[in-house]
Design a protein around this motif. Structure first.
Motif, PDB file in Angstrom:
ATOM      1  N   ARG A  95      -4.881  -5.360  -3.842  1.00  0.00           N
ATOM      2  CA  ARG A  95      -6.245  -6.249  -3.928  1.00  0.00           C
ATOM      3  C   ARG A  95      -6.167  -7.547  -3.481  1.00  0.00           C
ATOM      4  NH1 ARG A  95      -7.865  -3.311  -8.746  1.00  0.00           N
ATOM      5  NH2 ARG A  95      -8.923  -1.683  -7.729  1.00  0.00           N
ATOM      6  N   GLN A  96      -4.839  -8.112  -3.886  1.00  0.00           N
ATOM      7  CA  GLN A  96      -4.638  -9.460  -3.452  1.00  0.00           C
ATOM      8  C   GLN A  96      -4.685  -9.746  -1.888  1.00  0.00           C
ATOM      9  OE1 GLN A  96      -1.304 -10.518  -5.552  1.00  0.00           O
ATOM     10  NE2 GLN A  96      -2.477 -10.861  -7.441  1.00  0.00           N
ATOM     11  N   LEU A  97      -3.882  -8.685  -1.180  1.00  0.00           N
ATOM     12  CA  LEU A  97      -3.957  -8.760   0.107  1.00  0.00           C
ATOM     13  C   LEU A  97      -5.246  -8.816   0.779  1.00  0.00           C
ATOM     14  CD1 LEU A  97      -1.906  -8.757   2.340  1.00  0.00           C
ATOM     15  CD2 LEU A  97      -1.778  -6.407   2.426  1.00  0.00           C
ATOM     16  N   ASN A  98      -6.577  -8.123   0.032  1.00  0.00           N
ATOM     17  CA  ASN A  98      -7.726  -7.867   0.724  1.00  0.00           C
ATOM     18  C   ASN A  98      -8.278  -9.368   0.643  1.00  0.00           C
ATOM     19  OD1 ASN A  98      -8.131  -5.488   1.037  1.00  0.00           O
ATOM     20  ND2 ASN A  98      -9.506  -4.900  -0.824  1.00  0.00           N
ATOM     21  N   HIS A  99      -7.889 -10.360   0.057  1.00  0.00           N
ATOM     22  CA  HIS A  99      -8.354 -11.691   0.370  1.00  0.00           C
ATOM     23  C   HIS A  99      -8.021 -12.157   1.940  1.00  0.00           C
ATOM     24  CE1 HIS A  99      -9.696 -11.992  -3.574  1.00  0.00           C
ATOM     25  NE2 HIS A  99      -8.464 -11.945  -4.304  1.00  0.00           N
ATOM     26  N   VAL A 100      -6.789 -11.628   2.441  1.00  0.00           N
ATOM     27  CA  VAL A 100      -6.156 -12.156   3.454  1.00  0.00           C
ATOM     28  C   VAL A 100      -6.927 -11.114   4.653  1.00  0.00           C
ATOM     29  CG1 VAL A 100      -4.471 -12.462   4.897  1.00  0.00           C
ATOM     30  CG2 VAL A 100      -4.189 -12.758   2.430  1.00  0.00           C
ATOM     31  N   LEU A 101      -6.827  -9.796   4.359  1.00  0.00           N
ATOM     32  CA  LEU A 101      -7.263  -9.113   5.234  1.00  0.00           C
ATOM     33  C   LEU A 101      -8.520  -8.483   4.510  1.00  0.00           C
ATOM     34  CD1 LEU A 101      -4.142  -6.809   6.245  1.00  0.00           C
ATOM     35  CD2 LEU A 101      -5.349  -8.431   7.750  1.00  0.00           C
ATOM     36  N   SER A 102      -9.900  -8.923   4.960  1.00  0.00           N
ATOM     37  CA  SER A 102     -11.021  -8.390   4.178  1.00  0.00           C
ATOM     38  C   SER A 102     -11.365  -6.988   4.658  1.00  0.00           C
ATOM     39  CB  SER A 102     -12.285  -9.341   4.292  1.00  0.00           C
ATOM     40  OG  SER A 102     -12.470  -9.571   5.975  1.00  0.00           O
ATOM     41  N   LYS A 103     -12.036  -6.349   3.669  1.00  0.00           N
ATOM     42  CA  LYS A 103     -12.399  -5.089   3.764  1.00  0.00           C
ATOM     43  C   LYS A 103     -13.270  -4.632   4.918  1.00  0.00           C
ATOM     44  CE  LYS A 103     -13.446  -0.788   1.450  1.00  0.00           C
ATOM     45  NZ  LYS A 103     -13.548  -0.159   0.274  1.00  0.00           N
TER      46      LYS A 103
ATOM     47  N   TYR B  11      -9.164   4.149   0.388  1.00  0.00           N
ATOM     48  CA  TYR B  11      -9.733   2.890   0.322  1.00  0.00           C
ATOM     49  C   TYR B  11      -9.208   1.812   0.609  1.00  0.00           C
ATOM     50  CZ  TYR B  11     -12.068  -0.627  -2.781  1.00  0.00           C
ATOM     51  OH  TYR B  11     -12.703  -1.727  -3.325  1.00  0.00           O
ATOM     52  N   PHE B  12      -7.887   1.600   0.947  1.00  0.00           N
ATOM     53  CA  PHE B  12      -7.156   0.511   1.641  1.00  0.00           C
ATOM     54  C   PHE B  12      -7.025   0.704   2.975  1.00  0.00           C
ATOM     55  CE2 PHE B  12      -6.118  -0.143  -2.998  1.00  0.00           C
ATOM     56  CZ  PHE B  12      -6.882  -1.733  -3.156  1.00  0.00           C
TER      57      PHE B  12
ATOM     58  N   ALA C 225       0.650  -2.228 -10.499  1.00  0.00           N
ATOM     59  CA  ALA C 225       1.034  -3.500  -9.996  1.00  0.00           C
ATOM     60  C   ALA C 225       0.882  -3.411  -8.443  1.00  0.00           C
ATOM     61  CB  ALA C 225       2.510  -3.718 -10.457  1.00  0.00           C
ATOM     62  N   THR C 226       1.206  -2.348  -7.788  1.00  0.00           N
ATOM     63  CA  THR C 226       1.192  -2.377  -6.406  1.00  0.00           C
ATOM     64  C   THR C 226      -0.258  -2.364  -5.977  1.00  0.00           C
ATOM     65  OG1 THR C 226       1.423  -0.125  -6.438  1.00  0.00           O
ATOM     66  CG2 THR C 226       3.400  -1.564  -5.780  1.00  0.00           C
ATOM     67  N   ARG C 227      -1.030  -1.850  -6.684  1.00  0.00           N
ATOM     68  CA  ARG C 227      -2.515  -1.909  -6.517  1.00  0.00           C
ATOM     69  C   ARG C 227      -2.939  -3.238  -6.538  1.00  0.00           C
ATOM     70  NH1 ARG C 227      -6.473   2.771  -9.220  1.00  0.00           N
ATOM     71  NH2 ARG C 227      -7.956   2.481  -7.448  1.00  0.00           N
TER      72      ARG C 227
ATOM     73  N   LEU D  40       0.596  -1.246   0.094  1.00  0.00           N
ATOM     74  CA  LEU D  40       0.056  -0.066   0.034  1.00  0.00           C
ATOM     75  C   LEU D  40       0.834   1.234   0.057  1.00  0.00           C
ATOM     76  CD1 LEU D  40      -2.837   1.617   0.246  1.00  0.00           C
ATOM     77  CD2 LEU D  40      -2.692   0.974   2.824  1.00  0.00           C
ATOM     78  N   CYS D  41       1.857   1.165   0.759  1.00  0.00           N
ATOM     79  CA  CYS D  41       2.664   2.360   0.837  1.00  0.00           C
ATOM     80  C   CYS D  41       3.498   2.703  -0.360  1.00  0.00           C
ATOM     81  CB  CYS D  41       3.632   2.468   2.248  1.00  0.00           C
ATOM     82  SG  CYS D  41       2.666   2.707   3.726  1.00  0.00           S
ATOM     83  N   GLN D  42       3.866   1.369  -0.877  1.00  0.00           N
ATOM     84  CA  GLN D  42       4.633   1.668  -2.219  1.00  0.00           C
ATOM     85  C   GLN D  42       3.755   2.074  -3.248  1.00  0.00           C
ATOM     86  OE1 GLN D  42       6.193  -2.392  -2.599  1.00  0.00           O
ATOM     87  NE2 GLN D  42       8.043  -1.780  -2.471  1.00  0.00           N
ATOM     88  N   SER D  43       2.300   1.735  -3.173  1.00  0.00           N
ATOM     89  CA  SER D  43       1.600   2.316  -4.404  1.00  0.00           C
ATOM     90  C   SER D  43       1.499   3.883  -4.246  1.00  0.00           C
ATOM     91  CB  SER D  43       0.249   1.563  -4.223  1.00  0.00           C
ATOM     92  OG  SER D  43      -0.552   2.060  -3.278  1.00  0.00           O
ATOM     93  N   LEU D  44       1.550   4.209  -2.963  1.00  0.00           N
ATOM     94  CA  LEU D  44       1.288   5.681  -2.764  1.00  0.00           C
ATOM     95  C   LEU D  44       2.126   6.679  -3.410  1.00  0.00           C
ATOM     96  CD1 LEU D  44       0.424   6.062   1.056  1.00  0.00           C
ATOM     97  CD2 LEU D  44      -1.109   5.664  -0.839  1.00  0.00           C
ATOM     98  N   GLN D  45       3.552   6.065  -3.352  1.00  0.00           N
ATOM     99  CA  GLN D  45       4.611   6.829  -4.132  1.00  0.00           C
ATOM    100  C   GLN D  45       4.547   6.737  -5.774  1.00  0.00           C
ATOM    101  OE1 GLN D  45       8.474   6.204  -2.093  1.00  0.00           O
ATOM    102  NE2 GLN D  45       7.327   5.328  -0.376  1.00  0.00           N
ATOM    103  N   TYR D  46       3.857   5.749  -5.996  1.00  0.00           N
ATOM    104  CA  TYR D  46       3.774   5.632  -7.688  1.00  0.00           C
ATOM    105  C   TYR D  46       2.561   6.391  -8.066  1.00  0.00           C
ATOM    106  CZ  TYR D  46       7.455   2.160  -6.963  1.00  0.00           C
ATOM    107  OH  TYR D  46       8.640   1.673  -6.631  1.00  0.00           O
ATOM    108  N   ALA D  47       1.784   6.865  -7.117  1.00  0.00           N
ATOM    109  CA  ALA D  47       0.422   7.588  -7.567  1.00  0.00           C
ATOM    110  C   ALA D  47       1.011   8.580  -8.679  1.00  0.00           C
ATOM    111  CB  ALA D  47      -0.324   7.894  -6.308  1.00  0.00           C
ATOM    112  N   GLN D  48      -0.080   9.339  -9.373  1.00  0.00           N
ATOM    113  CA  GLN D  48       0.052  10.468 -10.349  1.00  0.00           C
ATOM    114  C   GLN D  48       0.123  11.601  -9.297  1.00  0.00           C
ATOM    115  OE1 GLN D  48       0.191  10.162 -13.669  1.00  0.00           O
ATOM    116  NE2 GLN D  48       0.696   8.380 -13.130  1.00  0.00           N
TER     117      GLN D  48
END
Lengths: 298, 342
Positions: free
Chosen positions: B227-235, B110-111, B221-223, B91-99
Motif C-alpha cells: 500500500r505504501q508503495l502505491n504512493h510511489v507507483l500510483s494505481k 489488485y497490485f 505487514a507485507t500488504r 508484493l511477491c512476499q505477500s503472495l507467499q504469506y497468503a492464506q
C-alpha cells in the motif's frame, strides 16, 4: 606447399632458360641507346606480377587438377611476358618469325587455361563450403551452447541423438544415456538465492564433463537436468560409469551440502530422439519415486 | 471513480521489480552490462537505488537486448522464479504469506500495476476449474510470449512452493507449438498451443487449499508495504486496457472514439496518438472486445446467432456471422459444436 611442386618449378626454370638460350642464339644484342625505358618498365612489371601469381599458386595450393590448370596457365603467361621483355634487349632477324610467335601465342592460351582453372577453383570452393556446413551443424554451432554451463542445450542434443541413433542402428552398436537430475532444485534457488543456484549448476556441469570420456557428449537437457550421450557403450558399461560418477557426485554434495542428485543410466532402443528422451524422462520419474520411498542418499 | 491511466512516457516500473533480477541472471550467463543497457535510458548507477524507475518501453528494450545477447531459452522461466523469491518485492512476499491461492491471486490482481502492468486478467468459472485469461494491457511488441512465460512461471512456482504440486493445472497458449519441449520441461504441466486465448486453468480443489507458509500477520505487514508503495507507483492502468474495459461494460452499445475520449478526459486526437504509440488503434480494440465476448457467450450457453448479434451490438446476424468467421475461421454453430464435443 613448395615441396609438393618441386618438379613443376624445375620444369618452369628449364622452360624459361630454353627461351633465353633460343633468343640469344637467334638474335643479337641491341645497343643501349636503342632501349625504350617505358616499354621495359611496363613489360617488366607485367612479368613480375605474373611471376607473383605463380608464386602465390605454388605457396597456397596442394597438388591436384585445379592447381595444374592454374599453374600452367600462369606459366604460359610468364613465358610469353618473359620473351616480350627479352626483345627489348635483343633484336631478331626479320626472316625469323618463330620468336614473335613464341612471344604472342602462349599469352591467350595461358589466359584460357587460367580461366578454366579458376572455374575449377570456384566449384571446389563450393563443394568445400557445402561439406563444412553439413559438418558444423553437428560438431560446432556456438549458437546452441548454453551460456551458463557452456554445455550444448536441448536442440543440439535432439539433433545429435537422432544422428547417433541412426548410425548405431546401422552398425548394430549399443548406445546409452546417462540422465542426471537435481532433486528439488527450486528449493535450492529459494534458500540460497539464484546466484548460488547458477554457480552450483556450472560447477556440476564441469564435474560431469571432466569425469566422462572424450567421446561422450554432455548436454543440459532442462534447467536442472543433464543428459550424457555415451556412444558405443552397452548398458553394463554404462552402469559401471554411472557408479563411478555417483561416487564423485556424492563427494560434491557432501562438500557443499548441496541437494541430492539422481542419476539414471539407460540403453537407447528407441528409433527416434524424441521417444528416447521421453523414455529418459520416464526412467528419471521412476527412479525418483523409488529413491523417495527408500530415503536413500545416492 | 475512474482510475488514471498512464501514458507511454511515464516511468511506471521499479528497477528492483524485475530489471535487477533480469540483469544479474543475464550477467551470470556472460552478457555484458553495458550492452544490455544500451538504448534503454537506464543508468548503471541507478540500478541499486531503492526507488529507481524505468519506462515500460525501456523494459521491452531490455528484454530485447537480453535475447539478442544470449541464447538462453530458460531466461523467462528463471525470471519468474527469481521475481517470486526476490526480497525486494513486497508484493511477491505477500503472495507467499497468503492464506490460500484465492487470496494470493486477489492480492496479485489488485497490485498488478506494481509488477505486471502489461497484463490484465479475467476469471471464468467452469465445472471443476477456474480459468484465468491473461490479456495484454498495452503494446508489448514481440515480447508478449516472454512476458507471458514470466507470469505463468511465477504463478506455477508459487503453487508448487505453497501447495506442493501443480497436478491438474493446465495452460493454453496462443503461440504455435515449438519443437522444443521447454514449456513442459520447466513447468511440468500440460500445455496446449494454438488456442484462442492465453489462459491457465486451476482446479477448484487447489483454490481453497491452505498455503504452507500462510501467516496472517506477515501477510498484512507485507500488504501494508505494498500500500505504501502505491504512493510511489500510483494505481493506474494502461490506455488500451481502460478502453477495453469501458467498451465491455457498454455492450451491447458501442462507444465511439469521441465518447471514450470524453470519459477518459482526453481529446480525440490525443487518444488516437497515444493508441498508435501502443501499436494499436480504436477499431482493433473494439473488435478484440467483441471477439472475446462472443467466445465467452458461446462457451457459456445456448444463444442463437440473433441473440448474440444483439448482445454484441451488431446490426444483424449476418454481420455477426461474418465477423465470427473472420476471428476463428469457423461459423458460430460449428464453434459451439466443437466446444460441446470437448
Amino acid at each position: 606447399m613448395w615441396r609438393q611442386h618441386r618438379y613443376k618449378m624445375l620444369f618452369s626454370l628449364l622452360l624459361l632458360l630454353s627461351g633465353l638460350l633460343l633468343a640469344i642464339d637467334t638474335g643479337d644484342a641491341k645497343h643501349s641507346n636503342e632501349f625504350d625505358a617505358l616499354d621495359i618498365l611496363g613489360e617488366g612489371t607485367t612479368l613480375l606480377v605474373a611471376c607473383g601469381w605463380l608464386g602465390l599458386i605454388i605457396s597456397s595450393r596442394p597438388t591436384g587438377r585445379v592447381t595444374e590448370w592454374l599453374y600452367y596457365g600462369s606459366l604460359l603467361l610468364v613465358y610469353s611476358y618473359f620473351l616480350d621483355l627479352l626483345d627489348e634487349f635483343i633484336r631478331y632477324p626479320d626472316t625469323m618469325r618463330l620468336m614473335s610467335w613464341l612471344e604472342s601465342l602462349p599469352a591467350p592460351v595461358g589466359m584460357l587455361v587460367l580461366t578454366y582453372g579458376l572455374i575449377g577453383w570456384h566449384r571446389e570452393q563450393r563443394a568445400i563450403n557445402r561439406q563444412l556446413r553439413g559438418r558444423e551443424l553437428f560438431l560446432r554451432d556456438h549458437q546452441l551452447i548454453d551460456p551458463l554451463t557452456q554445455l550444448y542445450g536441448l536442440e543440439y542434443l535432439q539433433a545429435v541423438l537422432q544422428r547417433e541413433i541412426e548410425l548405431h542402428q546401422s552398425q548394430h552398436k549399443a548406445l546409452s544415456l546417462l540422465v542426471l537430475d537435481v532433486d528439488n532444485f527450486a528449493a535450492v534457488n529459494r534458500r540460497h538465492g539464484m546466484a548460488a543456484g547458477d554457480a552450483y549448476l556450472s560447477q556440476l556441469s564441469e564435474l560431469l564433463s571432466s569425469h566422462l570420456r572424450y567421446s561422450d557428449v554432455v548436454c543440459r537437457y532442462a534447467g536442472d537436468r543433464f543428459i550424457a550421450l555415451l556412444p558405443n557403450t552397452a548398458l553394463p558399461q554404462a552402469h559401471i560409469m554411472a557408479q563411478h560418477l555417483r561416487q564423485q557426485l556424492s563427494q560434491l554434495s557432501v562438500e557443499n551440502s548441496g541437494p541430492q542428485l539422481t542419476l539414471v543410466e539407460m540403453a537407447v532402443q528407441q528409433d527416434s530422439a524424441i521417444s528416447a528422451l521421453q523414455a529418459a524422462d520416464q526412467a528419471m520419474a521412476l527412479a525418483k519415486k523409488t529413491t523417495a520411498l527408500k530415503l536413500q542418499p545416492i | 471513480m475512474s482510475i488514471r491511466h498512464f501514458g507511454y512516457q511515464d516511468k511506471i516500473l521499479l528497477l528492483q521489480h524485475g530489471s535487477t533480477e533480469l540483469l544479474s541472471l543475464a550477467q551470470r550467463r556472460g552478457a555484458l552490462l553495458h550492452k544490455l543497457l544500451s538504448g534503454t535510458g537506464i543508468f548503471e548507477q541507478d540500478l541499486h537505488k531503492p526507488h529507481g524507475r524505468l519506462h515500460h518501453n525501456d523494459w521491452l528494450k531490455l528484454l530485447q537486448n537480453c535475447q539478442q545477447q544470449l541464447n538462453s531459452p530458460e531466461l523467462p522461466y528463471l525470471l519468474g522464479g527469481a521475481l517470486l523469491n526476490s526480497r525486494y518485492i513486497s508484493l511477491c512476499q505477500s503472495l507467499q504469506y497468503a492464506q490460500n491461492l484465492r487470496q494470493a491471486l486477489a492480492q496479485l490482481y489488485y497490485f498488478r500495476h506494481q509488477l505486471f502492468p502489461c497484463f490484465y486478467g479475467r476469471l471464468y468459472q467452469q465445472q471443476h476449474c477456474i480459468l484465468i485469461e491473461l490479456k495484454p494491457a498495452l503494446g508489448l511488441a514481440n515480447q508478449q510470449g516472454f512476458m507471458l512465460t514470466v507470469v505463468f512461471s511465477l504463478l506455477l512456482e508459487l503453487i508448487k512452493q505453497q501447495l506442493g504440486s501443480v497436478c491438474g493445472i493446465s495452460l493454453q497458449l496462443q503461440q504455435p507449438a515449438s519443437p522444443q519441449l521447454q514449456h513442459q520441461l520447466h513447468w511440468g504441466v500440460d500445455v496446449s498451443f494454438n488456442q484462442s486465448v492465453d489462459c491457465i486453468s486451476i482446479p477448484l480443489t487447489l483454490w481453497q487449499q491452505r498455503f504452507i507458509d500462510a501467516d496472517l500477520q506477515k501477510f498484512s505487514a507485507t500488504r501494508r508495504t505494498c500500500r505504501q508503495l502505491n504512493h510511489v507507483l500510483s494505481k493506474q492502468r494502461a490506455l488500451p486496457e481502460s478502453i477495453c474495459h469501458l467498451q465491455r461494460r457498454a455492450l451491447p452499445q458501442l462507444l465511439n472514439q469521441d465518447q471514450v475520449a470524453t470519459v477518459l478526459g482526453l481529446s480525440s486526437s490525443s487518444l488516437k496518438r497515444q493508441l498508435s504509440q501502443h501499436n494499436t488503434n480504436f477499431a482493433t480494440l473494439l473488435d478484440e472486445v467483441r471477439r472475446d465476448a462472443a467466445r465467452q457467450l458461446l462457451q457459456q450457453g445456448h444463444y442463437s446467432n440473433r441473440q448474440l448479434a444483439q448482445k454484441l451490438g451488431y446490426s444483424d446476424e449476418h454481420n455477426f456471422r461474418r465477423a465470427f468467421k473472420r476471428w476463428t475461421g469457423l461459423i458460430p454453430s460449428s464453434f459451439k459444436g466443437m466446444f460441446n464435443f470437448n
